[in-house]
Scaffold this motif. Structure first.
Motif, short mmCIF file in Angstrom:
data_model
loop_
_atom_site.label_atom_id
_atom_site.label_comp_id
_atom_site.label_asym_id
_atom_site.label_seq_id
_atom_site.Cartn_x
_atom_site.Cartn_y
_atom_site.Cartn_z
N ASP A 305 4.68 119.21 68.79
CA ASP A 305 4.38 120.41 69.78
C ASP A 305 3.08 120.69 70.16
OD1 ASP A 305 7.03 121.00 70.13
OD2 ASP A 305 7.27 122.29 68.48
N ALA A 306 2.52 120.72 71.22
CA ALA A 306 1.22 121.21 71.88
C ALA A 306 1.08 122.65 71.94
CB ALA A 306 0.88 120.41 72.97
N GLY A 307 -0.02 122.92 72.00
CA GLY A 307 -0.33 124.35 71.97
C GLY A 307 -1.74 124.82 72.20
N ASN A 308 -2.13 126.12 72.54
CA ASN A 308 -3.27 126.54 72.56
C ASN A 308 -4.31 125.78 73.53
OD1 ASN A 308 -2.69 129.11 70.92
ND2 ASN A 308 -3.07 127.41 69.01
N VAL A 309 -3.91 125.77 74.76
CA VAL A 309 -4.62 125.00 75.74
C VAL A 309 -6.04 125.52 76.21
CG1 VAL A 309 -3.34 125.21 77.71
CG2 VAL A 309 -4.86 123.31 77.52
N SER A 310 -6.94 124.99 76.35
CA SER A 310 -8.43 125.46 77.08
C SER A 310 -8.63 124.65 78.00
CB SER A 310 -9.12 126.03 76.02
OG SER A 310 -10.30 126.76 76.66
N VAL A 311 -9.11 125.05 79.29
CA VAL A 311 -9.78 124.00 80.28
C VAL A 311 -11.17 124.60 80.63
CG1 VAL A 311 -7.46 123.42 81.22
CG2 VAL A 311 -8.80 125.25 82.20
N ALA A 312 -12.09 123.77 81.22
CA ALA A 312 -13.21 123.75 81.45
C ALA A 312 -13.74 122.76 82.69
CB ALA A 312 -14.12 124.03 80.46
N TYR A 313 -14.86 123.08 83.42
CA TYR A 313 -15.33 121.64 84.17
C TYR A 313 -16.79 121.32 83.61
CZ TYR A 313 -12.05 121.76 88.13
OH TYR A 313 -10.99 121.50 88.95
N ASP A 327 -4.35 121.97 70.58
CA ASP A 327 -4.02 121.51 69.29
C ASP A 327 -2.57 120.99 69.50
OD1 ASP A 327 -2.02 123.83 68.70
OD2 ASP A 327 -3.83 124.90 68.81
N GLU A 328 -2.21 120.11 68.79
CA GLU A 328 -0.88 119.32 68.45
C GLU A 328 -0.73 118.93 67.22
OE1 GLU A 328 1.07 115.56 70.88
OE2 GLU A 328 -0.20 117.11 72.02
#
Length: 359
Positions: A305-313, A327-328
């Motif tokens: 399971d994947a979790g706690n995603v964060s994105v940026a440019y 995290d995974e």
């Protein structure tokens, strides 16, 4: 975490002290993360108001950080919520630094930017800046609205780099009694305005989808105050923990956690993007699931399971490109010899990139 134009890395977190009070802590690295203030021989830099005599008896949520470039001077902005066990209020608090994190406004006195209420606790704030120099600061959070008795998205904003002048909070989602509560938001800013995303049911009988709104007047008015705009594909699985970023050219990228319809029913990272946030039907995720993590499982079919995603440019190879971290659980590994003959776990899939190995 935030990185300024000089390459300095700024990190904030919450920490529990022996006297039972939570505080917000800050650290900075000026050499790409090799050395950190407060780590080697230094003390924690507390940026919230700490009552060292009697303790605060307050429970703080994890903080969020953003930064502005005010004529070449970096301004750091941090928000969090505090639950006061004495008066029963949970509100949004703010602290800023105008000297690269050396001193902070929130250490001398609490600065609350939400309206005090024992009935409507504020939860899960997110912060972003907008404008040519980041002079417009906007904070979004979830809070119950007494008029419809539902959780809505609220914002507070400042048009002068934060400071002491904040426009009072206001709800920006559709105010109608429909039983559809808004979840925790993520907000992003660009030179032109703000965009916010949050999980919410689109219909009462269906799971939460990812909804969004935008503001082209730096947070004063919002596109989502009269209608729900969905940007995820309705596949029967609920959206969780979204994150959004906007490039300097105006492209927006959102990612979130959602159970995938694969053989393992694993939680995976889904994404949706658009070149124009003012066109609601332009989001890619409206028409199909876009999954950017690899659905996999252990040898015994336990899902990774994947979790706690964060994105940026970031500007890479001549273009602004979206980046995501999450995290995974890592079930895919093999035994490899390291110097000295000891065994270590190594990733064997060329599509994956592990930046922290928990082994």
């Amino acid at each position: 975490i935030a990185v300024d134009r000089l390459g300095f890395v700024h990190v904030v977190w919450r920490q529990l002290y022996d006297d039972g009070s939570w505080e917000i802590i800050y650290s900075r690295s000026t050499d790409n993360g090799i050395q950190w203030t407060g780590f080697a021989g230094g003390a924690d830099k507390v940026i919230s108001h700490r009552n060292v005599v009697s303790g605060d008896l307050k429970i703080l949520e994890p903080p969020k950080i953003a930064l502005s470039n005010a004529g070449g001077a970096e301004i750091l902005h941090v928000v969090w919520t505090e639950y006061d066990q004495q008066n029963g209020m949970q509100e949004v608090f703010y602290s800023r630094s105008v000297d690269h994190g050396e001193s902070w406004s929130g250490t001398t006195a609490d600065m609350m930017i939400s309206s005090a209420s024992t009935i409507e606790p504020a939860r899960s704030p997110s912060i972003a800046v907008s404008g040519p120099s980041g002079e417009h600061v906007c904070v979004a959070w979830t809070q119950r609205f007494q008029g419809d008795n539902q959780d809505e998205i609220w914002v507070a904003r400042s048009h002068n780099f934060g400071g002491d002048s904040w426009i009072p909070e206001q709800p920006v989602t559709k105010l109608v009694t429909d039983g559809l509560d808004a979840g925790s938001p993520s907000i992003a800013g660009s030179q032109f305005g703000f965009a916010v995303v949050w999980p919410q049911k689109f219909q009462t009988s269906l799971p939460a989808e990812l909804l969004y709104g935008f503001s082209l007047d730096f947070g004063d008015t919002w596109s989502c105050d009269g209608r729900d705009w969905r940007i995820s594909f309705p596949d029967g699985q609920p959206v969780q923990n979204p994150s959004i970023a906007i490039s300097p050219l105006g492209r927006a990228y959102a990612a979130w956690v959602e159970q995938d319809q694969n053989a393992y029913s694993s939680n995976e990272i889904h994404a949706s993007w658009t070149d124009d946030i003012t066109v609601p039907n332009s989001w890619s995720g409206l028409y199909r699931d876009e999954i950017i993590s690899i659905p996999d499982a252990s040898d015994s079919s336990e899902p990774a399971d994947a979790g706690n995603v964060s994105v940026a440019y970031a500007f890479v190879d001549g273009a602004w490109r979206s980046h995501a971290v999450w995290d995974e659980i890592n079930w895919t590994s093999y035994a490899a010899s390291s110097p000295g003959g000891s065994q270590t776990n190594s990733i064997s899939s060329p599509e994956w990139e592990i930046i922290i190995d928990g082994a």
